[in-house]
Design a protein around this motif. Sequence first.
Motif, mmCIF file in Angstrom:
data_model
loop_
_atom_site.group_PDB
_atom_site.id
_atom_site.type_symbol
_atom_site.label_atom_id
_atom_site.label_comp_id
_atom_site.label_asym_id
_atom_site.label_seq_id
_atom_site.Cartn_x
_atom_site.Cartn_y
_atom_site.Cartn_z
ATOM 1 N N PRO A 3 0.836 -1.198 0.000
ATOM 2 C CA PRO A 3 0.000 0.000 0.000
ATOM 3 C C PRO A 3 0.874 1.252 0.000
ATOM 4 O O PRO A 3 1.943 1.262 0.607
ATOM 5 C CB PRO A 3 -0.792 -0.131 1.297
ATOM 6 C CG PRO A 3 0.012 -1.019 2.165
ATOM 7 C CD PRO A 3 0.819 -1.912 1.279
ATOM 8 N N LEU A 4 0.431 2.237 -0.695
ATOM 9 C CA LEU A 4 1.213 3.464 -0.792
ATOM 10 C C LEU A 4 0.721 4.490 0.200
ATOM 11 O O LEU A 4 -0.461 4.602 0.455
ATOM 12 C CB LEU A 4 1.076 4.055 -2.193
ATOM 13 C CG LEU A 4 1.729 3.254 -3.314
ATOM 14 C CD1 LEU A 4 1.470 3.939 -4.629
ATOM 15 C CD2 LEU A 4 3.208 3.122 -3.062
ATOM 16 N N ALA A 5 1.638 5.191 0.762
ATOM 17 C CA ALA A 5 1.249 6.309 1.620
ATOM 18 C C ALA A 5 1.922 7.558 1.085
ATOM 19 O O ALA A 5 3.077 7.821 1.371
ATOM 20 C CB ALA A 5 1.660 6.043 3.057
ATOM 21 N N LEU A 6 1.233 8.270 0.213
ATOM 22 C CA LEU A 6 1.817 9.499 -0.307
ATOM 23 C C LEU A 6 1.729 10.573 0.768
ATOM 24 O O LEU A 6 0.647 10.827 1.282
ATOM 25 C CB LEU A 6 1.060 9.985 -1.539
ATOM 26 C CG LEU A 6 0.899 9.020 -2.694
ATOM 27 C CD1 LEU A 6 0.262 9.737 -3.859
ATOM 28 C CD2 LEU A 6 2.232 8.445 -3.111
ATOM 29 N N PRO A 7 2.834 11.199 1.104
ATOM 30 C CA PRO A 7 2.747 12.238 2.133
ATOM 31 C C PRO A 7 1.834 13.376 1.689
ATOM 32 O O PRO A 7 1.066 13.905 2.471
ATOM 33 C CB PRO A 7 4.187 12.733 2.278
ATOM 34 C CG PRO A 7 4.986 12.064 1.223
ATOM 35 C CD PRO A 7 4.183 10.983 0.605
ATOM 36 N N GLY A 9 -0.581 13.071 -0.536
ATOM 37 C CA GLY A 9 -1.936 12.557 -0.627
ATOM 38 C C GLY A 9 -2.595 12.514 0.730
ATOM 39 O O GLY A 9 -3.758 12.852 0.877
ATOM 40 N N GLY B 59 -0.971 13.218 -7.941
ATOM 41 C CA GLY B 59 -0.774 13.169 -6.495
ATOM 42 C C GLY B 59 -1.885 13.836 -5.717
ATOM 43 O O GLY B 59 -1.767 14.047 -4.522
ATOM 44 N N GLU B 61 -4.710 12.467 -5.221
ATOM 45 C CA GLU B 61 -5.339 11.370 -4.487
ATOM 46 C C GLU B 61 -4.263 10.347 -4.162
ATOM 47 O O GLU B 61 -3.241 10.278 -4.840
ATOM 48 C CB GLU B 61 -6.405 10.680 -5.356
ATOM 49 C CG GLU B 61 -7.465 11.596 -5.908
ATOM 50 C CD GLU B 61 -8.618 11.784 -4.953
ATOM 51 O OE1 GLU B 61 -8.581 11.179 -3.867
ATOM 52 O OE2 GLU B 61 -9.536 12.540 -5.294
ATOM 53 N N THR B 62 -4.519 9.561 -3.128
ATOM 54 C CA THR B 62 -3.582 8.504 -2.746
ATOM 55 C C THR B 62 -4.122 7.168 -3.230
ATOM 56 O O THR B 62 -5.270 6.856 -2.961
ATOM 57 C CB THR B 62 -3.474 8.421 -1.214
ATOM 58 O OG1 THR B 62 -3.560 9.730 -0.688
ATOM 59 C CG2 THR B 62 -2.189 7.767 -0.790
ATOM 60 N N PRO B 63 -3.304 6.373 -3.928
ATOM 61 C CA PRO B 63 -3.806 5.055 -4.343
ATOM 62 C C PRO B 63 -3.912 4.114 -3.142
ATOM 63 O O PRO B 63 -3.177 4.258 -2.166
ATOM 64 C CB PRO B 63 -2.757 4.567 -5.339
ATOM 65 C CG PRO B 63 -1.540 5.351 -5.063
ATOM 66 C CD PRO B 63 -1.951 6.636 -4.438
ATOM 67 N N ASP B 64 -4.839 3.157 -3.237
ATOM 68 C CA ASP B 64 -4.947 2.156 -2.179
ATOM 69 C C ASP B 64 -3.892 1.076 -2.374
ATOM 70 O O ASP B 64 -3.547 0.357 -1.445
ATOM 71 C CB ASP B 64 -6.341 1.507 -2.203
ATOM 72 C CG ASP B 64 -7.435 2.539 -1.999
ATOM 73 O OD1 ASP B 64 -7.142 3.575 -1.366
ATOM 74 O OD2 ASP B 64 -8.561 2.321 -2.484
ATOM 75 N N GLY B 65 -3.406 0.943 -3.595
ATOM 76 C CA GLY B 65 -2.367 -0.047 -3.850
ATOM 77 C C GLY B 65 -1.768 0.182 -5.214
ATOM 78 O O GLY B 65 -2.325 0.912 -6.028
ATOM 79 N N SER B 76 5.543 7.597 -5.166
ATOM 80 C CA SER B 76 4.718 7.548 -3.963
ATOM 81 C C SER B 76 5.226 8.434 -2.837
ATOM 82 O O SER B 76 4.458 8.915 -2.031
ATOM 83 C CB SER B 76 4.574 6.108 -3.488
ATOM 84 O OG SER B 76 5.858 5.573 -3.255
ATOM 85 N N ARG B 77 6.537 8.637 -2.764
ATOM 86 C CA ARG B 77 7.060 9.446 -1.660
ATOM 87 C C ARG B 77 7.249 10.909 -2.057
ATOM 88 O O ARG B 77 7.807 11.692 -1.295
ATOM 89 C CB ARG B 77 8.384 8.886 -1.159
ATOM 90 C CG ARG B 77 8.305 7.447 -0.767
ATOM 91 C CD ARG B 77 8.444 7.265 0.737
ATOM 92 N NE ARG B 77 7.978 5.944 1.132
ATOM 93 C CZ ARG B 77 6.819 5.709 1.727
ATOM 94 N NH1 ARG B 77 5.999 6.690 2.025
ATOM 95 N NH2 ARG B 77 6.454 4.482 2.057
#
Lengths: 558, 333
Positions: A3-7, A9, B59, B61-65, B76-77
């Motif tokens: 799972p991604l945690a974009l800061p 986002g 960016g 929205e945040t993907p769930d996966g 992602s970062r």
Amino acid sequence: MKPLALPSGSRWSAAHLCGLSVVLVPTCFLAVLFIWPVLRLLALGFGDEAGPFHSYLRVFTVPAYREAILTTFEIAIAVTVLSVMLAYPVAYLMATVSPRMARLIGIGVLLPFWTSALVRTTAWIMLLERYGILNSVLMRAHLIRHPVAFVYNMSGVLIGMSHVLMPFVVFPLYTAFRGLDRNLVQAAMLLGAGPLTLCRKIFIPLTAPGALAGANIVFMSALGYYITPALMGGPAQTMVSQLISFNVSEQLDWGMAGALSGVMLVLTLAAFFLCRGVLEKRLKRRVVTAARPYGEGLSGRSGAGWGMVIAGCAVMVFLLAPIVIVFPMSVSASPILMFPPHGLSFRWYHELLSRPQWAGAFFNSLKVALIAVPVATVLGTLAAIGLARMKGTFAQILEGLFILPMVVPAIILAVGLYYQLTPLGLTRGYWGLGLGQAVIAMPFVFLTVQATLRGFSRDLELAAMSLGAGWFSVMGRIVLPALMPAIVSGAIFAFITSFDDVILALFLTDVRARTLSRLIYENVLQDVSPTITAVAVLVIVLTLGLLLSSLLFQREKS
Amino acid sequence: MMDRPESLGQPVQIRGLEKSYGGTRILQSLSLDIPAGCFCTLLGASGSGKSTILKLIAGFETPDGGEILVQGQDLSRVPVHRRQIGMVFQNYALFPHMSVHENVAFGLKMRRIPRAERESRVGEALEMVGLKEFGHRYPRDLSGGQQQRVALARALVIRPRILLMDEPLGALDRGLRQGLQQQIRDIQQRLGMTTVFVTHDQEEALQMSDMIVLMRGGQIEQLGSPREIYSQPKNRFVARFLDDCNFMSLQNRNVSIRPQHVRVGSSAHVADHVMSGRVESMIFLGTYRRISLTVAGETMTARLSSENMEEFVVGQDTPVGFMESDVMPLEEI
């Protein structure tokens, strides 16, 4: 799949939290200086030694109180009906003349709307009193033989209150008229509708939402009126607000004041929610934007149309008369107010300047506004920005809270704050009054900023972020500049609210720090002297200057 | 294609992207490779998930996966404002309180580009979209098409790694759209910019793209070049989404045929497949006539070019035919 945690986002998904932290300060402010004092006052209503409901029982059994509640209702209903009736011809007139003319009439309606209600009431007294202008003119024309009692009775209260409150109906009604499609009217006429049917089946149903929205505001405000009935009514027109004030300052009966406040609050909130909840939701669906607004390029009017035009012009005269009349009266040489004014002199202006209490009161007003306006502006803006990021029931409750100070009668807040702040020593000097006025001014800022935020696309923030702007840059360079016109006009609204306030000023400060409005009020309570006319002129000029500068500012920005 | 001396565009790889809103799945394990410099159009009806992909790349929205790689780098970062991605919004999202020049310069100011360079880059960008003289104007003084070009200049001036466009022409009228489509395509090819373009207009997709990704229900239905996707549709949905289409069973094959390939009347005799039909209705549409026929109990549509002067009347029996080379076999229904 990790799972991604974009800061970045997570910041957006946490918009709600972010909004919450922004609304925290205005919420706490209102909790301490609005909700808490009002609740304490209400609690006092249940604190009588003879039992928790003793005071409430007295409200409904003592004839004087029962009378006052009935009178308050009567006056509020009469003023609402009058305001709607007076507003229809003006709104019709505005909708059916050229856009330039409509703008002129609009300013004509705004003018009294922005001018201090106290000054307008004063001018009305001047016009209507026993040896006032209207009676002099009528007697000179031999239309009447003895002066008619226009003021210090029901007619005085109705005239004064309708004049102050009517503009609240004109603008929503005008919007409703603009939303009326001309094709609709023409279709109805082709289908055989005469002027009367047209009015009954098309105009009234389709403009009803606008009229109702305005009527709701008028009715709510009228319930809590204090200054106008006190100045223009007689003993038979005593309203509940006056009784609350009387119980606090003369009787020292806090239980009664609490119970009366409770009754009035329930009535006001009932009116508020009834209209907002039930009626508006049902009527809103009918509001549409017209492809061809009715009245645009209208050629020819029917007889009824001309009747409406004449009525509209008459109402405009009614709206502007008290404001115009103080100008010649203020330069009269005569020590008695009479019409037409005798001789030309600036002696009242000289007297004004030579008496330090007026200048002192003026500066007191400014000092209080210097507290009220920045506090209301900052907090109202924060409330609107924070709330825009929130969703759900909690956000709706908060929205209600931010509008509530506008709905709750000022006298309740004034008395509640008086009880709350006196032990803290805050009812002397400027701070107690300034913060109290910030409470009643905040909704104006909140509403203007919120209206602009609704038209503000969230995409602008996203666009700025995609172009490399961090949170502070987005706020400082995009959001705040876009909101600036709204913030400024909200601040001007806040200033006028503060400057015009009498009710809080009567309770929350002492004689040394009394404001200009309070001084005018105390003077008019005795007698309308020529000096007052000079003060009125200066106040009108000041508010007009503010109105014009705000209009210019908005034009420049948009 | 044109040669690209200093290609700006970078390749985008999307791997197993997942997104749901409140229990509704918007994207289901979506993977997609977009080569550097490619004009890739995400085509689909509203709710197909095409805009969501764009928001995830940007960016917002945040993907769930799943993951999004640009030039091999996982995004992602990377916070939105450091992604170096250009975006053109559906309603332009021009800052109303800034002039055209200030709008375009905004991204460069955020990057603390020195004034001299900033000025020259803003000038270039405005010249590229043909608005060099409009720098001092405000967005409200511009037409929709001009606003659109300012938005494009603003997105391009930061030299983004990829350009995202969310139905950028949706609000414009037809005549204006076609000019802008050409202009956007020219600029994109000149810069070699990897572009992800979202639209629901199949004609626009066919005209502009190197690659079309047709989406339905959060999944890719078919992808390929415009020619491939138009003339080799995988199934009925794809065939019908791009243009009118007739479907039939031919020698136990499921096939489709475009109306312009259906021949009616005397020209049908020389076709590979000839059948008999009856004319049900005719509509004149300028460059062609549309004829509805009944063939073996099924409705069939033909488009006859206006050069074909042969007269037909409703109710008339006529031969109907088409060439084997025009038949599009479907892999599934």
